[in-house]
Enzyme design. Sequence first.
Site, short mmCIF file in Angstrom:
data_model
loop_
_atom_site.label_atom_id
_atom_site.label_comp_id
_atom_site.label_asym_id
_atom_site.label_seq_id
_atom_site.Cartn_x
_atom_site.Cartn_y
_atom_site.Cartn_z
N PRO A 9 2.62 8.28 0.37
CA PRO A 9 1.86 7.64 -0.70
C PRO A 9 0.71 6.76 -0.23
CG PRO A 9 4.05 6.69 -0.49
CD PRO A 9 4.03 7.91 0.35
N ASN A 10 -0.38 6.88 -0.95
CA ASN A 10 -1.61 6.08 -0.78
C ASN A 10 -2.42 6.45 0.46
OD1 ASN A 10 -1.07 4.42 -3.12
ND2 ASN A 10 0.61 3.57 -1.94
N ARG A 17 -9.13 2.53 1.22
CA ARG A 17 -8.04 1.58 0.98
C ARG A 17 -7.98 0.51 2.09
NH1 ARG A 17 -1.91 3.28 2.69
NH2 ARG A 17 -0.93 1.48 1.74
N TYR A 22 -6.50 -0.38 7.61
CA TYR A 22 -6.37 1.06 7.90
C TYR A 22 -7.65 1.72 8.40
CZ TYR A 22 -2.03 0.34 5.35
OH TYR A 22 -0.80 -0.14 4.95
N ASN A 71 4.01 10.25 8.40
CA ASN A 71 3.72 8.88 7.98
C ASN A 71 4.14 8.78 6.52
OD1 ASN A 71 2.77 6.40 7.23
ND2 ASN A 71 0.75 6.62 8.18
N ALA A 74 4.93 3.61 2.42
CA ALA A 74 5.93 2.61 1.99
C ALA A 74 7.33 3.21 1.82
CB ALA A 74 5.47 1.94 0.71
N GLU A 95 7.75 9.60 13.68
CA GLU A 95 7.29 8.65 12.65
C GLU A 95 6.01 7.99 13.16
OE1 GLU A 95 9.99 5.32 12.43
OE2 GLU A 95 9.08 4.54 10.60
N HIS A 97 2.81 5.22 12.10
CA HIS A 97 2.17 4.24 11.21
C HIS A 97 0.84 3.84 11.82
CE1 HIS A 97 5.69 3.99 8.77
NE2 HIS A 97 6.41 3.88 9.87
N ARG A 104 3.37 -7.20 10.39
CA ARG A 104 3.04 -7.40 8.98
C ARG A 104 4.25 -8.02 8.24
NH1 ARG A 104 0.33 -2.12 6.72
NH2 ARG A 104 -0.20 -3.59 5.06
#
Length: 138
Positions: A9-10, A17, A22, A71, A74, A95, A97, A104
């Site tokens: 998502p996103n 964004r 990012y 990725n 969330a 995985e 990111h 964070r």
Amino acid sequence: MKLAIINGPNLNLLGTREKDIYGNRGFTEYLEELKSKYTKIELFYFQSNIEGEIINKLHELGFTYDGIILNAGAYTHTSIALADAVAAIKTPVIEVHISNVFAREDYRHVSYLGAKCRGSISGFGLKGYEMAIHSFIS
Ligand code: DQA
């Protein structure tokens, strides 16, 4: 070799964004660079904002592909269903990111996926996807 990149998502909004986190680059442009650099790899790309669609794609690719770079955005921090899907398939998953999730918010420090994946890469920007490709081809 058949590798897949799955973005959650996103991540369709990369380049637009939260650029301070990012970066400025859209994923489609980066993907073209990867494809032209790794011509011997069959590189499949899928993005979805919908949890079930990501799970379906893992099921679809996860018995024939050589590697999946995931990725999950969330969903990483919330989805036991995605973790179960990674555990259920045969293809190894890495995985990734873009941001350093450990630098964070606390809720980003938890990954339900991490333990089911071959490894995790976090905090190296888009380069993290290429690092994952390297780990599959070396
Ligand atoms: C992300 C980190 C997640 O915490 C966040 O929800 C994302 C992107 C990353 O690539 O840094 O959507 O997975």
